[in-house]
Design a protein around this motif. Structure first.
Motif, mmCIF file in Angstrom:
data_model
loop_
_atom_site.group_PDB
_atom_site.id
_atom_site.type_symbol
_atom_site.label_atom_id
_atom_site.label_comp_id
_atom_site.label_asym_id
_atom_site.label_seq_id
_atom_site.Cartn_x
_atom_site.Cartn_y
_atom_site.Cartn_z
ATOM 1 N N GLY A 1 0.862 -1.176 0.000
ATOM 2 C CA GLY A 1 0.000 0.000 0.000
ATOM 3 C C GLY A 1 0.899 1.226 0.000
ATOM 4 N N ASN A 2 0.313 2.418 0.047
ATOM 5 C CA ASN A 2 1.127 3.623 0.208
ATOM 6 C C ASN A 2 0.404 4.608 1.118
ATOM 7 O OD1 ASN A 2 -0.711 5.113 -1.313
ATOM 8 N ND2 ASN A 2 0.428 4.829 -3.208
ATOM 9 N N SER A 3 1.083 5.691 1.460
ATOM 10 C CA SER A 3 0.530 6.615 2.456
ATOM 11 C C SER A 3 -0.220 7.788 1.825
ATOM 12 C CB SER A 3 1.662 7.158 3.349
ATOM 13 O OG SER A 3 2.530 7.968 2.569
ATOM 14 N N ALA A 4 -0.555 7.684 0.523
ATOM 15 C CA ALA A 4 -1.287 8.782 -0.125
ATOM 16 C C ALA A 4 -2.707 8.872 0.434
ATOM 17 C CB ALA A 4 -1.344 8.525 -1.630
ATOM 18 N N ASN A 5 -3.326 10.032 0.298
ATOM 19 C CA ASN A 5 -4.727 10.163 0.699
ATOM 20 C C ASN A 5 -5.617 9.315 -0.205
ATOM 21 O OD1 ASN A 5 -4.697 12.283 2.882
ATOM 22 N ND2 ASN A 5 -3.526 13.292 1.266
ATOM 23 N N LEU A 6 -5.388 9.392 -1.524
ATOM 24 C CA LEU A 6 -6.052 8.475 -2.459
ATOM 25 C C LEU A 6 -5.092 7.305 -2.644
ATOM 26 C CD1 LEU A 6 -7.601 10.730 -5.264
ATOM 27 C CD2 LEU A 6 -8.747 9.648 -3.340
ATOM 28 N N TYR A 7 -4.989 6.502 -1.596
ATOM 29 C CA TYR A 7 -3.953 5.484 -1.564
ATOM 30 C C TYR A 7 -4.200 4.391 -2.608
ATOM 31 C CZ TYR A 7 -7.585 3.142 1.024
ATOM 32 O OH TYR A 7 -8.789 2.605 1.374
ATOM 33 N N SER A 8 -3.100 3.725 -2.992
ATOM 34 C CA SER A 8 -3.198 2.555 -3.864
ATOM 35 C C SER A 8 -2.910 1.336 -3.026
ATOM 36 C CB SER A 8 -2.142 2.591 -4.970
ATOM 37 O OG SER A 8 -2.186 3.805 -5.645
ATOM 38 N N TYR A 9 -3.536 0.218 -3.398
ATOM 39 C CA TYR A 9 -3.179 -1.071 -2.815
ATOM 40 C C TYR A 9 -2.757 -1.956 -3.971
ATOM 41 C CZ TYR A 9 -8.139 -1.602 -4.047
ATOM 42 O OH TYR A 9 -9.341 -1.568 -4.717
ATOM 43 N N PHE A 10 -1.725 -2.748 -3.785
ATOM 44 C CA PHE A 10 -1.262 -3.592 -4.892
ATOM 45 C C PHE A 10 -0.596 -4.839 -4.358
ATOM 46 C CE2 PHE A 10 3.109 -1.727 -4.748
ATOM 47 C CZ PHE A 10 2.832 -0.546 -4.062
ATOM 48 N N ARG A 11 -0.445 -5.817 -5.247
ATOM 49 C CA ARG A 11 0.045 -7.131 -4.806
ATOM 50 C C ARG A 11 0.332 -8.006 -6.024
ATOM 51 N NH1 ARG A 11 -4.729 -11.028 -2.795
ATOM 52 N NH2 ARG A 11 -3.100 -12.509 -3.368
ATOM 53 N N PRO A 12 1.129 -9.052 -5.819
ATOM 54 C CA PRO A 12 1.193 -10.053 -6.877
ATOM 55 C C PRO A 12 -0.099 -10.870 -6.835
ATOM 56 C CG PRO A 12 2.693 -10.603 -5.049
ATOM 57 C CD PRO A 12 1.988 -9.343 -4.665
ATOM 58 N N THR A 13 -0.561 -11.391 -7.965
ATOM 59 C CA THR A 13 -1.706 -12.313 -7.914
ATOM 60 C C THR A 13 -1.225 -13.595 -7.216
ATOM 61 O OG1 THR A 13 -1.116 -12.979 -10.168
ATOM 62 C CG2 THR A 13 -2.935 -11.413 -9.918
ATOM 63 N N PRO A 14 -2.145 -14.415 -6.681
ATOM 64 C CA PRO A 14 -1.693 -15.582 -5.916
ATOM 65 C C PRO A 14 -0.767 -16.513 -6.708
ATOM 66 C CG PRO A 14 -4.005 -15.180 -5.498
ATOM 67 C CD PRO A 14 -3.605 -14.240 -6.598
ATOM 68 N N ASP A 15 -0.911 -16.556 -8.055
ATOM 69 C CA ASP A 15 0.005 -17.403 -8.852
ATOM 70 C C ASP A 15 1.333 -16.681 -9.125
ATOM 71 O OD1 ASP A 15 -0.725 -15.477 -10.691
ATOM 72 O OD2 ASP A 15 -1.793 -16.835 -12.032
ATOM 73 N N ARG A 16 1.464 -15.465 -8.634
ATOM 74 C CA ARG A 16 2.692 -14.649 -8.721
ATOM 75 C C ARG A 16 3.108 -14.340 -10.155
ATOM 76 N NH1 ARG A 16 5.698 -18.034 -3.933
ATOM 77 N NH2 ARG A 16 4.297 -17.330 -2.325
#
Ligand SMILES: Cc1cc2nc3c(=O)[nH]c(=O)nc-3n(C[C@H](O)[C@H](O)[C@H](O)COP(=O)(O)OP(=O)(O)OC[C@H]3O[C@@H](n4cnc5c(N)ncnc54)[C@H](O)[C@@H]3O)c2cc1C
Length: 430
Positions: free
Chosen positions: A282-297
């Motif tokens: 994630g990030n600390s922006a007010n309109l924050y983004s969340y991101f990740r690898p998909t479970p299969d990476r």
């Protein structure tokens, strides 16, 4: 590109058995078939009570199979902000319940053999400037006083061990956070809920609940009327303005849209090079983004607030792709294979709630972090309504405050989003 959720492309069934018709009479009616509603239904059925979960559309096609799958039990207000507003005891109880709820979810997946790729990967939250880094460091120190938290800071010079980017000014790791495949979790939860004896019905909108006092409640649905002892509302950010049944909640819960894109297959090596520890982010922006690898990476998923309301459009895709390339400039040319959006629900206090009003029980308001909370609060609202369980939740209390000049249509959201976008513009520059 598919304008539908990546999580829907699985072999497991995401729809109820379809074997049942609407019964005439039950002990409990649960309105809404997402994580909250199913978790409530499962808890009630396992106590030997008759229960039906009704969904106006396909159960799970609200937020519960559209989310990013980050299992954080995040509270929008930091521990220090909660302390300032409500006192330290309440703040500690809230953050402790987050740990309990997350462990409960992990235990549930393990004991019930729900194969949803649940993993305590940890989460890295990138700081957008030095001030955010310093305030994250203070927050990490506070969190570590509460049992179960494992928070620590990564300085900017070391952040390539977490994420191959120069965008952040370091960031905070929380080891106790994880992730799962939301579709597979939903499929497993649905299966266990039906196996326990809960009737789950699609395309059955609840219009109204009429109190018959001693005789219970008459629940008017699009498929007929059903008599119930108790009603639980689990409609959260999909309460809408169409049905009378949502009237009380919709004045108290503001839906905001969140959108997600998933890249083309990048290859596990590439994803591993960009996110070496394969954490949630994630990030600390007010309109924050969340991101990740998909479970299969094999791909990267990124989400943030959406400027579209009902359907992801090219504008949403371009906006999220820009956020992705700010983090990883080398993904500039990669294709996007999936894009979609959904609703998340906020109370005025930005805290989840369980409450009772006119003998109807409600659980809602997870502020975009419901993978853990919805499962937990579904269980807690069911225990509260049945009068069982050792301890109710810290979130059980009076109904949340209504939002002034608001009756379910969040006309002010675009203005709030532009305000936050402006604050982020300032944050990055100064
Ligand atoms: C794009 C997106 C990304 C997200 N990412 C994350 C994340 O990474 N981590 C996290 O923790 N959380 C995340 N969330 C939030 C999380 O998904 C939700 O908080 C959670 O799924 C809420 O579950 P629920 O069962 O309360 O509501 P829902 O799953 O929304 O279910 C409500 C149901 O009520 C039904 N309904 C409404 N009115 C009626 C009626 N009158 N009669 C019958 N049925 C009705 C709807 O059809 C719907 O199926 C995200 C949400 C979205 C949309």
């Amino acid at each position: 590109m598919k304008m539908s959720a990546f999580w829907w492309d699985i072999s497991e069934s995401l729809t109820p058995s379809g074997k049942h018709a609407l019964p005439k009479e039950v002990d409990f009616v649960v309105v809404g078939g997402g994580y909250t509603g199913l978790s409530a239904g499962l808890t009630i059925a396992r106590q030997g009570r008759s229960v039906v979960v009704l969904d106006s559309g396909t159960p799970g096609h609200g937020a519960s199979t559209r989310n990013g799958g980050i299992c954080s039990a995040q509270i929008r207000l930091s521990h220090s902000a909660l302390c300032a507003q409500y006192g330290e005891e309440f703040a500690n109880e809230v953050y402790s319940e987050g740990i309990t709820a997350r462990l409960d979810l992990a235990k549930f997946c393990e004991e019930e053999n729900i194969e949803c790729q649940f993993q305590m990967t940890g989460r890295f939250t990138g700081a957008m400037n030095f001030r955010d880094y310093e305030s994250q460091a203070r927050e990490a120190e506070r969190l570590n006083y509460i049992a179960g938290h494992k928070a620590y800071m990564i300085a900017r010079k070391d952040q390539y061990s977490e994420i191959a980017t120069d965008l952040f000014f370091g960031g905070m790791v929380r080891e106790e956070i994880g992730g799962f495949h939301p579709g597979k979790f939903f499929a497993g939860l649905l299966k266990r809920t039906e196996e326990a004896g809960t009737i789950v019905l699609s395309n059955t909108a609840v219009h109204e609940v009429v109190d018959l006092s001693a005789a219970g409640k008459s629940v008017v649905t699009s498929k007929g009327t059903i008599t119930a002892g108790t009603v639980i509302m689990a409609t959260n950010a999909y309460t809408g303005t169409k049905h009378k049944v949502g009237k009380f909640l919709r004045k108290r819960l503001v839906p905001a849209t969140s959108a997600i894109i998933v890249t083309e297959k990048l290859g596990t090596e590439k994803v591993g090079a960009l996110m070496p520890r394969l954490r949630m982010f994630g990030n600390s922006a007010n309109l924050y983004s969340y991101f990740r690898p998909t479970p299969d990476r094999d791909r990267i998923l990124i989400g943030s607030r959406s400027f579209d309301r009902t359907q992801a459009t090219g504008r949403t895709v371009a906006y999220l792709k820009l956020k992705l390339t700010h983090i990883f400039p080398e993904l500039d040319k990669c294709d996007v294979d999936y894009a979609w959006l959904g609703n998340v629900g906020f109370t005025r206090a930005q805290l989840p709630v369980i409450f009772e009003h006119n003998d109807v029980y409600y659980a809602a308001g997870y502020a975009g972090s419901g993978t853990v909370w919805a499962h937990w609060m579904g269980k807690k609202v069911a225990e509260t309504a049945m009068g069982t369980g050792n301890r109710t939740s810290v979130f059980y209390g009076p109904p949340p405050q209504s939002v002034p000049l608001y009756d379910g249509n969040p006309w002010f959201m675009p203005a709030i989003q532009y305000y936050f976008a402006f604050k982020d513009w300032v944050k990055i520059r100064y």
